[in-house]
Design a protein around this motif. Structure first.
Motif, PDB file in Angstrom:
ATOM      1  N   PHE A 176      37.794  50.974  38.055  1.00  0.00           N
ATOM      2  CA  PHE A 176      37.731  49.629  37.496  1.00  0.00           C
ATOM      3  C   PHE A 176      39.098  49.316  36.886  1.00  0.00           C
ATOM      4  N   LYS A 177      39.741  48.279  37.398  1.00  0.00           N
ATOM      5  CA  LYS A 177      41.118  47.967  36.998  1.00  0.00           C
ATOM      6  C   LYS A 177      41.166  46.610  36.300  1.00  0.00           C
ATOM      7  N   ALA A 201      39.618  28.167  39.245  1.00  0.00           N
ATOM      8  CA  ALA A 201      38.694  28.838  40.162  1.00  0.00           C
ATOM      9  C   ALA A 201      37.888  29.910  39.429  1.00  0.00           C
ATOM     10  N   PHE A 202      38.514  30.623  38.519  1.00  0.00           N
ATOM     11  CA  PHE A 202      37.788  31.607  37.710  1.00  0.00           C
ATOM     12  C   PHE A 202      36.768  30.922  36.800  1.00  0.00           C
ATOM     13  N   LEU A 213      32.923  40.397  36.869  1.00  0.00           N
ATOM     14  CA  LEU A 213      34.382  40.557  36.864  1.00  0.00           C
ATOM     15  C   LEU A 213      34.954  40.692  35.459  1.00  0.00           C
ATOM     16  N   GLU A 214      34.080  40.720  34.457  1.00  0.00           N
ATOM     17  CA  GLU A 214      34.502  40.901  33.064  1.00  0.00           C
ATOM     18  C   GLU A 214      35.630  39.935  32.697  1.00  0.00           C
ATOM     19  N   ALA A 224      42.190  37.821  31.043  1.00  0.00           N
ATOM     20  CA  ALA A 224      42.074  39.069  31.799  1.00  0.00           C
ATOM     21  C   ALA A 224      40.821  39.038  32.664  1.00  0.00           C
ATOM     22  N   TYR A 225      40.826  39.849  33.690  1.00  0.00           N
ATOM     23  CA  TYR A 225      39.612  40.104  34.463  1.00  0.00           C
ATOM     24  C   TYR A 225      39.708  41.522  35.013  1.00  0.00           C
ATOM     25  N   THR A 226      38.586  42.047  35.470  1.00  0.00           N
ATOM     26  CA  THR A 226      38.525  43.422  35.967  1.00  0.00           C
ATOM     27  C   THR A 226      37.899  43.435  37.353  1.00  0.00           C
TER      28      THR A 226
END
Length: 237
Positions: A176-177, A201-202, A213-214, A224-226
């Motif tokens: 998970f990045k 879009a997010f 996608l946190e 941020a997203y993951t």
């Protein structure tokens, strides 16, 4: 902005300069030295530099990326070409690596066949790339908005399907990045308007996909997203 113009951005990118995937490469091969490595779609060269090998060949369709890899990591055997048509003789390499790039390939199946061809018997192949499942179509659309060269991020079963005839899976790790959104979105963007399109879009994602996608927000802005990266260790059969 294309990859030619973004070569230095990729060299300093927090997504590329470090990561659990590079640590896994070092851990898996800490007591091994390969004779001959090919790093496909090498970008700025971080993956090639992490693999213990006497000779390191790098391949990328972008000459500025290859120059950056040479200048920053001393990788002196660059070839400008695409992954689906590897300009090397059969049975040349001990190991082929490809890090965070396969989602750009027009034909992953052909890349796997080419990798099998140029590998020596029982050769190793390390694939690191985005993995999708429930967020498949959503994240692929966002990736394309960010970068028009994006083709598709694949599901785990699809990647195993590409390998099924020519490789056996030795190991797999899901990583998970977490991505710094402004840096990630701006790496290839032409300007603030392009970053805003990606951010919108997010924000328009369904709540369950944002949770998957946190997605993090700071004062109403995406911060941020993951996502998930698959770390695959294959050997040719």
């Amino acid at each position: 902005m294309g990859f030619n113009e973004a070569a230095f951005n990729y060299y300093i990118s927090s997504d590329h300069i470090k990561g659990d995937d590079l640590d896994l490469i070092r851990k898996n091969f800490k007591n091994k030295e390969f004779e001959c490595l090919l790093d496909v779609a090498t970008g700025a060269g971080h993956c090639a530099a992490a693999v213990p090998a006497k000779r390191r060949y790098t391949l990328d369709p972008s000459m500025p990326m290859l120059k950056t890899a040479k200048d920053k990591f001393g990788l002196n055997l660059p070839v400008c070409a695409v992954a689906e048509n590897l300009p090397y003789a059969d049975n040349t390499f001990d190991i082929v690596t490809c890090r965070i790039a396969m989602h750009h390939f027009k034909s992953p199946e052909l890349f796997f066949r080419e990798a099998k061809r140029i590998l020596r018997p029982l050769g190793w192949m390390i694939i690191i790339d985005n993995i999708v499942d429930v967020e498949d179509s959503y994240l692929n659309v966002i990736e394309y908005i960010r970068d028009s060269t994006h083709v598709r991020s694949y599901r785990l079963d699809e990647i195993l399907g590409f390998a099924r005839n020519d490789f056996r899976l030795i190991d797999y790790t899901c990583i998970f990045k977490k991505h710094d959104f402004p840096e990630w979105a701006g790496r290839l963007a032409e300007g603030p308007e392009a970053v805003e399109r990606i951010e919108n879009a997010f924000k328009e994602l369904p709540d369950d996909i944002q949770k998957e996608l946190e997605v993090e927000k700071t004062y109403g802005k995406i911060s941020a997203y993951t996502d998930k990266k698959g770390f695959f260790v294959f050997r040719s059969v």
